[in-house]
Design a protein around this motif. Sequence first.
Motif, PDB file in Angstrom:
ATOM      1  N   TYR A  92       2.868   6.237  -7.010  1.00  0.00           N
ATOM      2  CA  TYR A  92       1.820   7.343  -7.415  1.00  0.00           C
ATOM      3  C   TYR A  92       2.034   8.776  -6.957  1.00  0.00           C
ATOM      4  O   TYR A  92       2.085   9.918  -8.233  1.00  0.00           O
ATOM      5  N   PHE A  93       2.121   9.253  -6.140  1.00  0.00           N
ATOM      6  CA  PHE A  93       2.110  10.222  -5.886  1.00  0.00           C
ATOM      7  C   PHE A  93       3.629  11.238  -6.198  1.00  0.00           C
ATOM      8  O   PHE A  93       3.811  12.455  -6.584  1.00  0.00           O
ATOM      9  N   MET A 104       0.632  -1.257   0.170  1.00  0.00           N
ATOM     10  CA  MET A 104       0.149   0.178  -0.247  1.00  0.00           C
ATOM     11  C   MET A 104       0.782   1.202  -0.120  1.00  0.00           C
ATOM     12  O   MET A 104       0.254   1.852  -0.499  1.00  0.00           O
ATOM     13  N   LEU A 151      -9.173  10.320  -4.531  1.00  0.00           N
ATOM     14  CA  LEU A 151      -9.771   9.600  -5.408  1.00  0.00           C
ATOM     15  C   LEU A 151      -9.035   8.086  -5.022  1.00  0.00           C
ATOM     16  O   LEU A 151      -9.283   6.979  -4.919  1.00  0.00           O
ATOM     17  N   VAL A 152      -7.129   7.956  -4.616  1.00  0.00           N
ATOM     18  CA  VAL A 152      -7.067   7.342  -4.230  1.00  0.00           C
ATOM     19  C   VAL A 152      -7.985   6.457  -3.188  1.00  0.00           C
ATOM     20  O   VAL A 152      -7.914   5.112  -2.309  1.00  0.00           O
ATOM     21  N   PRO A 168       2.743  13.398 -10.542  1.00  0.00           N
ATOM     22  CA  PRO A 168       2.646  14.394 -10.640  1.00  0.00           C
ATOM     23  C   PRO A 168       3.393  15.257  -9.616  1.00  0.00           C
ATOM     24  O   PRO A 168       3.688  16.585  -9.647  1.00  0.00           O
ATOM     25  N   ILE A 169       4.023  14.844  -8.470  1.00  0.00           N
ATOM     26  CA  ILE A 169       5.287  16.156  -8.115  1.00  0.00           C
ATOM     27  C   ILE A 169       6.378  16.351  -9.364  1.00  0.00           C
ATOM     28  O   ILE A 169       7.170  17.086  -8.881  1.00  0.00           O
ATOM     29  N   GLY A 216      -5.876  13.633  -5.836  1.00  0.00           N
ATOM     30  CA  GLY A 216      -5.227  12.367  -6.233  1.00  0.00           C
ATOM     31  C   GLY A 216      -5.891  11.373  -5.131  1.00  0.00           C
ATOM     32  O   GLY A 216      -5.831  10.445  -4.465  1.00  0.00           O
ATOM     33  N   MET A 217      -5.473  12.613  -3.697  1.00  0.00           N
ATOM     34  CA  MET A 217      -5.892  11.901  -2.837  1.00  0.00           C
ATOM     35  C   MET A 217      -7.084  11.050  -1.918  1.00  0.00           C
ATOM     36  O   MET A 217      -7.278  10.536  -1.945  1.00  0.00           O
ATOM     37  N   ILE A 238       0.825   3.951  -3.196  1.00  0.00           N
ATOM     38  CA  ILE A 238       0.716   5.531  -3.085  1.00  0.00           C
ATOM     39  C   ILE A 238       1.864   6.150  -3.016  1.00  0.00           C
ATOM     40  O   ILE A 238       1.710   7.832  -3.913  1.00  0.00           O
ATOM     41  N   GLY A 272      -4.093   8.217 -11.513  1.00  0.00           N
ATOM     42  CA  GLY A 272      -5.146   8.232  -9.885  1.00  0.00           C
ATOM     43  C   GLY A 272      -6.819   7.389 -10.214  1.00  0.00           C
ATOM     44  O   GLY A 272      -6.590   6.863  -9.318  1.00  0.00           O
ATOM     45  N   GLN A 294      -2.909  19.434  -7.393  1.00  0.00           N
ATOM     46  CA  GLN A 294      -3.822  17.379  -7.520  1.00  0.00           C
ATOM     47  C   GLN A 294      -3.643  16.572  -6.994  1.00  0.00           C
ATOM     48  O   GLN A 294      -3.892  15.583  -6.744  1.00  0.00           O
ATOM     49  N   ILE A 295      -2.426  16.892  -6.025  1.00  0.00           N
ATOM     50  CA  ILE A 295      -2.341  15.924  -5.088  1.00  0.00           C
ATOM     51  C   ILE A 295      -3.039  15.754  -4.274  1.00  0.00           C
ATOM     52  O   ILE A 295      -4.427  14.572  -3.859  1.00  0.00           O
TER      53      ILE A 295
END
Lengths: 108, 633
Positions: free
Chosen positions: A39-40, A32, B291-292, A43-44, B288-289, A36, B109, B284-285
């Motif tokens: 994924y992040f 998990m 969605l996830v 965008p970063i 993203g949170m 995460i 996402g 966006q973050i």
Amino acid sequence: MAAKPMDWIAIDQDPRFQALHAKKSRFLWGLMILSIVYYFALPIGAAYFTDVFKIKLWGPINVGLVFALSEFIVAWGIAWVYARRANTEFDTMAAEINRAASSIGGTK
Amino acid sequence: MIARGKTALAALLLAAGPAIAADTSAVSDKFKWLTFLVFGAIIGLTMYVTYLAAKRVKSASQFYAAGRSVSGIQNGWAIAGDYLSAASFLGIAGLISLYGYDGFMYSVGWLVAYITVLLVIAEPCRNIGKYTLGDILAFRNNPKSAKTVAAISTITVSIFYLTAQMVGGGVLVKTLVGIDYEISVIVVGVLMLAYVLFGGMVATTWVQIIKAVLLVAASILLVAFTWAPYGFSLPGFLQAAVDSVNIQGQVTKLLGDAAKNMSAQELGQRFLEPGLYLKNPIDQISLGMALVLGTAGMPHILMRFFTVPTAKDARVSVIWAMGIIGGFYVLTLFLGLGSAINVGQAEITRIDKGGNMAGPLLAQFLGGGAESMLGNLFLAFVAAVAFATIVAVVAGLVLASASAMSHDIYVGVVKGEHATQEEEVRAARISSIIVGILAIIIGILAKGQNVAHLVALAFAVAASSNLPCVLLTLYWRRCNTGGIVAGMIVGGLSAIALVLVSPNMTYPVMVKAAQAKIIAGADEKLIALNSDLGAATDPAAQDKIKTAIAALEKTRTTAQDTVAKLGDATTSIVGLDKPLFELKNPGLISIPLGFLAVIIGSLLYRDKRADDMWDELYVRQNTGINAEGATAH
């Protein structure tokens, strides 16, 4: 379906259940966190490492496109790794506990 | 009953006939019959499935959970059908066609969200749950309190999502085939109600499967046609995008002055780099949170896991869903870029500003264009798939909220779990009618409203209230009723409150200032252009200037109209001059608040039952002992 009465505390403390719990927890939360973080990173990376994302690798294909596509591969990879482990290991352990459940600690 | 439903539908479709407006719909009048033929075929097929399902649906388990006899693979397709809304089908292809790379990045996402569902939600929920989110939360917490807050949250999330779907659906059908907005909304509402009312979860599942299969088939077909000219080479296809005059022009438009010193190749390549659409990484973050964590808290998605016989089937269904959903998003990259190359952004935005018509217009182009029979058949097919998409998603949402009303509130709280099968199914059907009619009314009332942010809000609320409660009740021993109630209220309300003071709302003073600037800028340029026109002698140059003047005048009128629409209003609906909170997506703040509220609420509250039931819950969610079994039918 009439639910069978079980000694839940005894099953919880049974070494077989504790082994399943320990293995599953470590594995699941590890995957998990990995998913995460990965994924992040997209965008970063797109916002703060834009110049890296623009580096061309193969014709018009740049790092950003490869990274975005890799997100799909990584998501599917995590799903595959989890399913394989669950199908072989966790299901067998759970089935074993399930079979023995009514005899653990004696039925109430 | 089915026959009556069909007649009512036929009457509605007939009524739609004379109301067809000829304005900017994608299908020309000459080919409207073709569209109706394809729509009719798909509606007929889903109605037949509903008719077969209606014979089976007698018990509560059949109505809410299709008797738990849906296979893992079937459920995987149904999840994809439940999840891929028109926003992802048409919206993401549109974003890619207009903004390139950022549109594709946005889609990621929506797939990664399923990792959370797979790893920590699907199997435990299948093992301990029965029909609803309320059942999961009521396992070890006070059943009445847990079911009440769960039902309120389910209905809130579903209504936000539903409103966006109904409005989006109405606009979509109007844009595609020119049927009046109100009639589109009623047709979508009545069809969806027919599936849910007569066929319950059985029919809803099959409608979602049919829709997902059609959607995937249509996408593969379109991508094959789009990609074939480049010998199925990825660099070849992307190079065509870089070389495309349409794409180069779009980048010039988006970048403005920054594009001045760039070569044509640089402009085209820029389309494949980030930063043309998503400008605020923190936002966006935050999305993203939402969605996830929000997908795993969506009641209509959670409900799907109760339809399979075992936890292992729940796992299989998420794996299939991830394959289908992820594969679909990869295909949209080709659909979006293909539409940008072949159709062009000017034509795409002429019919719909948000780019939603990128996919359908690409279909029309691939079949031979707007004047060809095949082109319009392709378009009709894609339009019908879009229509089936809305109906399938809406049916899932209505079923989830109706279940919360009947199973959690009526049977669980009002009747104290004492209801016969007949009473429960009747309550579920009555609830479906209430929610269905509500959806139609809201859809009509919300006409012309900007509802796009409601989808993000639905995910944010689910991520801030439902998910912390489900996750902590499943995995944290100390979690109890106090935490569940606090988490639901604090998480949900903070997400809603933050959106109400966010830039999503309309701030008349700011809008007026921005529009005044546009008008002043246009006026200034108009003076300059008019003097150029006087100086120009060459007729070609004169025409060019005249076109520019016409375009500027149009911009000016649109700006004036926007100001006029606001009237005397000076503040947003909650009385603000400007946003108090700078993020469009509240997740970054509201999700931690939701978790914190569950933790603090649990620590402050004493609840012996939650503590006593922990061992049973934890053993059962991991092993599936005494899980609800499949029913024979």
